[in-house]
Enzyme design. Structure first.
Site, PDB file in Angstrom:
ATOM      1  N   GLU A 161       0.810  -1.213   0.000  1.00 28.42           N
ATOM      2  CA  GLU A 161       0.000   0.000   0.000  1.00 28.42           C
ATOM      3  C   GLU A 161       0.847   1.268   0.000  1.00 28.42           C
ATOM      4  O   GLU A 161       0.790   2.062   0.951  1.00 28.42           O
ATOM      5  CB  GLU A 161      -0.960   0.017   1.193  1.00 28.42           C
ATOM      6  CG  GLU A 161      -1.938  -1.145   1.204  1.00 28.42           C
ATOM      7  CD  GLU A 161      -2.935  -1.086   2.354  1.00 28.42           C
ATOM      8  OE1 GLU A 161      -2.883  -0.140   3.155  1.00 28.42           O
ATOM      9  OE2 GLU A 161      -3.773  -1.997   2.459  1.00 28.42           O
ATOM     10  N   GLU A 361      -5.127  -8.712   1.128  1.00 29.93           N
ATOM     11  CA  GLU A 361      -5.750  -8.387   2.419  1.00 29.93           C
ATOM     12  C   GLU A 361      -7.234  -8.182   2.195  1.00 29.93           C
ATOM     13  O   GLU A 361      -7.639  -7.510   1.233  1.00 29.93           O
ATOM     14  CB  GLU A 361      -5.217  -7.071   3.021  1.00 29.93           C
ATOM     15  CG  GLU A 361      -3.866  -7.136   3.630  1.00 29.93           C
ATOM     16  CD  GLU A 361      -3.434  -5.774   4.196  1.00 29.93           C
ATOM     17  OE1 GLU A 361      -4.296  -4.949   4.553  1.00 29.93           O
ATOM     18  OE2 GLU A 361      -2.211  -5.555   4.245  1.00 29.93           O
TER      19      GLU A 361
HETATM   20  O1  IFM Z   1      -4.028  -2.831   9.252  1.00 25.29           O
HETATM   21  C1  IFM Z   1      -4.005  -2.378   7.939  1.00 25.29           C
HETATM   22  C2  IFM Z   1      -2.822  -2.949   7.204  1.00 25.29           C
HETATM   23  O2  IFM Z   1      -1.628  -2.643   7.830  1.00 25.29           O
HETATM   24  C3  IFM Z   1      -2.776  -2.396   5.796  1.00 25.29           C
HETATM   25  N1  IFM Z   1      -4.039  -2.566   5.132  1.00 25.29           N
HETATM   26  C4  IFM Z   1      -5.229  -2.150   5.831  1.00 25.29           C
HETATM   27  C5  IFM Z   1      -5.260  -2.771   7.212  1.00 25.29           C
HETATM   28  C6  IFM Z   1      -6.546  -2.345   7.941  1.00 25.29           C
HETATM   29  O3  IFM Z   1      -6.580  -0.964   8.072  1.00 25.29           O
END
Ligand code: IFM
Length: 450
Positions: A161, A361
């Protein structure tokens, strides 16, 4: 959608779970500094101990084994692999080496992210992601990590990200290092892109057979209604949220219009002649982190006016407004829109046909209630179930999805929200460090064994 090669996994990140910030030769990161700065993190929380994974990793690997995943996505702390003098830190390398061995012994493939936001503070002192040299230091670190672990780790991800690292870290100021400058966010974004390209080269030079990816939180952005002005606003936001990464990384160019649209905030003079060629490296897979969607509309305010009215923002775009999310929300205040994940995956596959994609994720924070009979987190189960079905719909439409990683294995340090938001399949009692699988743990275990 079970095939032998499909990756069913769970994900975590170093600063969010490890703790032990002063052990094993680890050097401080920007998140140590940020979280110890009063007012930056809810409740004054920090990652000094977090889930104490550094000491409890064997138990956590057992949990993964019990969960039945065949892959585990985690990140390395740059400051454990490289010491403050810029040399390899053997104690940190050994920690991850033991973790990798234990995962493999459980039949779990390690999927390693090199950068999940914990930049060594010493590099921030030299300018952080505003300094082009940080991209080169990243490549040095990547080479050390892959040389040490590449004999056992096949799957490498450069960045997690980068939008958050740049736009939340340098634009909105809600992530480390906490700057609020739109032009800096753009400069940081370019240097993160450069780090990605240099990182891919470093990984491949150390391990020719590696599978290399990047993970982006691609935003599912829609016009709040149909007028062309709203649709155009959505396109502008997609450019600054998504195409700013996929353009250079996958097409070798920044999206047409982006530089003009942001000219009031940056002259983009930080882009040097060969950069786009360096950034544009062949990838083996692309990771998409997905949680929610957004609706935007044409707003007559410029970014500067919006900042004057509302304060710093991560969205470096003129003339856009964000509609407040509707419907049921998670504890993050995010909407629940699984069909947007299907749309995102199909849109990605249409633009880059044949490039394998994995959901790196997906998950939800809810206010779990601990009861005498357990943690009955049906809302999390419903959320994950709906999103897995959304992935299946994309696969049925021909999208080459190769994996799904739930965020997260454990409740953990949720950045500026501290420990107040819980995403885990496993509850962590931060006083005792006791791990308690929630109902979602048993449900996911059963779901992925089909
Ligand atoms: O916890 C975060 C993660 O570190 C990166 N993606 C989003 C998750 C939830 O906010």
């Amino acid at each position: 959608m079970q095939t032998d090669s499909f990756r069913w996994g769970a994900a975590t990140a170093s600063y969010q779970i490890e703790g032990a910030v002063r052990e094993g030769g680890r050097q401080p990161s920007i998140w140590d500094t940020f979280s110890h700065t009063p007012g930056r993190v809810a409740g004054g929380d920090n990652g000094d101990v977090a889930c104490d994974h550094y000491h409890r990793w064997e138990r956590d690997v057992e949990l993964l084994g019990d969960l039945g995943v065949n892959a585990y996505r985690f990140s390395l702390a740059w400051g454990r692999i490289i010491d403050a003098a810029g040399r390899p830190n053997q104690a940190g390398i050994d920690f991850y080496s033991r973790l990798v061995d234990a995962l493999l012994a459980h039949g779990i493939a390690p999927v390693v992210t090199l950068y999940h936001w914990d930049l060594p503070q010493i590099l921030d002192d030299a300018g952080g992601w505003l300094n082009r040299d940080t991209a080169h230091r990243f490549a040095d670190y990547a080479a050390v990590a892959v040389a040490a672990l590449g004999d056992r780790v096949h799957d490498w991800t450069t960045l997690n990200e980068p939008w958050c690292s740049s736009f939340l870290g340098y634009g909105a100021g809600v992530h480390a290092p906490g700057h609020t400058n739109p032009g800096q966010a753009l400069r940081a974004a370019h240097h993160l892109n450069l780090a990605h390209g240099l990182g891919v080269l470093a990984i491949r030079s150390e391990c020719a057979g590696a599978s290399v990816s990047v993970v982006c939180n691609l935003h599912a952005i829609f016009g709040a209604s149909d007028p062309p002005a709203d649709l155009a606003a959505a396109e502008r936001v997609r450019r600054i949220g998504n195409d700013i990464w996929t353009g250079p990384m996958l097409d070798g160019q920044y999206p047409a219009g982006l530089m003009d649209e942001t000219a009031a905030y940056s002259d983009w003079s930080f882009v040097q002649d060969d950069d786009l060629g360096t950034i544009h490296q062949p990838l083996d897979a692309f990771g998409v982190n997905f949680y929610s969607s957004s609706q935007v509309f044409a707003d007559n305010r410029t970014l500067t006016q919006r900042i004057a009215d509302d304060g710093p923002t991560c969205w470096v775009a003129d003339n856009v407004g964000f509609r407040a999310p509707g419907g049921p929300l998670t504890a993050m205040g995010w909407n629940i829109d699984p069909s947007a994940l299907t749309w995102l995956l199909e849109d990605f596959a249409a633009r880059w046909p044949g490039l394998p994609v994995f959901v790196s994720e997906n998950g939800a924070a809810f206010d779990d209630a601990v009861t005498p009979t357990g943690i009955h987190d049906q809302a999390r189960i419903d959320y994950i179930d709906a999103h897995i079905q959304a992935v299946e719909a994309a696969m049925a439409a021909g999208v080459p999805v190769t994996g799904y990683f739930v965020w997260s294995l454990l409740d953990n340090f949720e950045w500026a929200f501290g420990f107040s938001r819980r995403f885990g399949l496993v509850r962590v009692d931060y006083d005792t460090q006791q791990r308690t699988p929630k109902d979602s743990f048993a449900w996911y275990k059963q779901r992925i064994s089909r």
